[in-house]
Scaffold this motif. Sequence first.
Motif, mmCIF file in Angstrom:
data_model
loop_
_atom_site.group_PDB
_atom_site.id
_atom_site.type_symbol
_atom_site.label_atom_id
_atom_site.label_comp_id
_atom_site.label_asym_id
_atom_site.label_seq_id
_atom_site.Cartn_x
_atom_site.Cartn_y
_atom_site.Cartn_z
ATOM 1 N N VAL A 69 -12.784 -33.501 17.579
ATOM 2 C CA VAL A 69 -12.547 -32.522 18.634
ATOM 3 C C VAL A 69 -12.683 -33.216 19.990
ATOM 4 C CG1 VAL A 69 -13.332 -30.385 19.711
ATOM 5 C CG2 VAL A 69 -13.419 -30.635 17.222
ATOM 6 N N PRO A 70 -11.655 -33.159 20.834
ATOM 7 C CA PRO A 70 -11.747 -33.820 22.136
ATOM 8 C C PRO A 70 -12.947 -33.295 22.938
ATOM 9 C CG PRO A 70 -9.487 -33.158 21.682
ATOM 10 C CD PRO A 70 -10.331 -32.533 20.623
ATOM 11 N N ALA A 71 -13.657 -34.204 23.570
ATOM 12 C CA ALA A 71 -14.858 -33.823 24.325
ATOM 13 C C ALA A 71 -14.542 -32.850 25.448
ATOM 14 C CB ALA A 71 -15.523 -35.079 24.876
ATOM 15 N N ASP A 72 -13.370 -33.027 26.070
ATOM 16 C CA ASP A 72 -13.043 -32.148 27.201
ATOM 17 C C ASP A 72 -12.638 -30.735 26.765
ATOM 18 O OD1 ASP A 72 -10.660 -32.828 26.031
ATOM 19 O OD2 ASP A 72 -9.627 -33.372 27.891
ATOM 20 N N LEU A 73 -12.559 -30.520 25.435
ATOM 21 C CA LEU A 73 -12.234 -29.183 24.938
ATOM 22 C C LEU A 73 -13.466 -28.425 24.454
ATOM 23 C CD1 LEU A 73 -8.970 -29.081 22.759
ATOM 24 C CD2 LEU A 73 -9.486 -27.823 24.838
#
Length: 447
Positions: free
Chosen positions: A196-200
């Motif tokens: 899961v992308p950190a910025d999401l």
Amino acid sequence: MADTVGSGPRCVALVGPYLSGKTTLLEAMLAATGAVNRKGSVKEGNMVGDASAIARKRQMSVELNIAHCRFMDEDWTILDCPGSIEFSQDGRNALMAADIAVVVVEPDASKAMAVSPILKFLADRAVPHVLFINKMDNPASSPEDTIAALQAVSEAPLVLRHVPIRDSDTTTGYVDLISQRAYQYKQGEPSTVVEVPADLADAQSMARQELLESLADFDDDLLEKLLEDVVPDEKDIYRQLIENLADDNIVPVMIGAGEIQSGVFRLWKSLRHDAPSAAKTAERRGFEATGDPVVQVFKTTQARSGKLSHVRVWSGEVRDSMQLGGERVGGLFRMFGHDQTKVDGAVAGDVVALGRLEEAKTGDVLTLSGRGEGGDPWDGPLPPVYAVAVEVDKRDDEVKLSSALAKLVEEDPSCSIEHNMDTHELVLHGQGEIHLAVAAEQLAEKY
């Protein structure tokens, strides 16, 4: 995971406004099951749907497309409904036969009002449905704005299942809000699991909380857990989703792009696990599971071999040559676009075409003893809004025209015929200029 896997044959209807990409999604869904070796396209005119010469010439759906397939060893029938409002009769009738509807929309908030009549029809009849935001490969796509606009025309709350993962202006995958897994699209193949992308993280957490709160509106135990900051069990969340979808309390929202097959396999898996069984749908429609054969005609067509009555089997088993509705069945067929495959029998949940039932009409309930009274009321045909006078070039063709018009009206109940006493003209009524132009082409080419 709580689900309805192994619940017998099921039926899904694809509905949505004109140009939302339903028939392209149909082709992508069939490709995902292996039912077609190569995905066709509108431009090439080689798709399973829109196989008629008229549909291909106009590059638009002008009739219901029916396709049987198997996904993970389970039987499914897909009903791809025309998007133009002038051909909406087919869609309304098909939805009466479906276990679930996939409402295909574009990621464009300005087009939300075009979806309103479909959502109202589904809500009025408590048909379980999910939203599939298509064409997410479009750089200008905005699912957030689209969902907000669609919520304004949906009676049930829209529950986001996926948060899109973006790379600049391109949607490259999504995060599933229940499993909390991230998936990356791979064109023509199932998506792969990624981190899961950190910025999401914040957006995912907020969206998941909104999903849980929507489900908690229908379950006190879940609400209590949320108030006490207890993390609900994943299986319980899936169970709540399935139950509330079946009761038409919520509308799950998924994303993808049929043209490049993004999100299509995930849509299939969601349907497989979440869609109600045929028995559940029969109960919703008011049919009793007696074990005796009960079918309902939802579409009538004219094939080269004669009349075909397309039915959903609600109860029992149907076999070739048996008596149904006071007539002998002259063949059972599974449809795949315009292709038909003869089968020996059909069981509850199946969608098949029955041959040569000359007295059967769309909406009829057929049983061993004749025409049944079961099921909730079938809607009458849409009222006409447009009309043209019809005439033949040669007087000798008048009898042939009368026969052709009768078959046309039988296939499309939203058409009707009137002998105008004032003008002494034969008048064909329908749903609009394009609708009647297509009807005229069918009269010339088909009948």
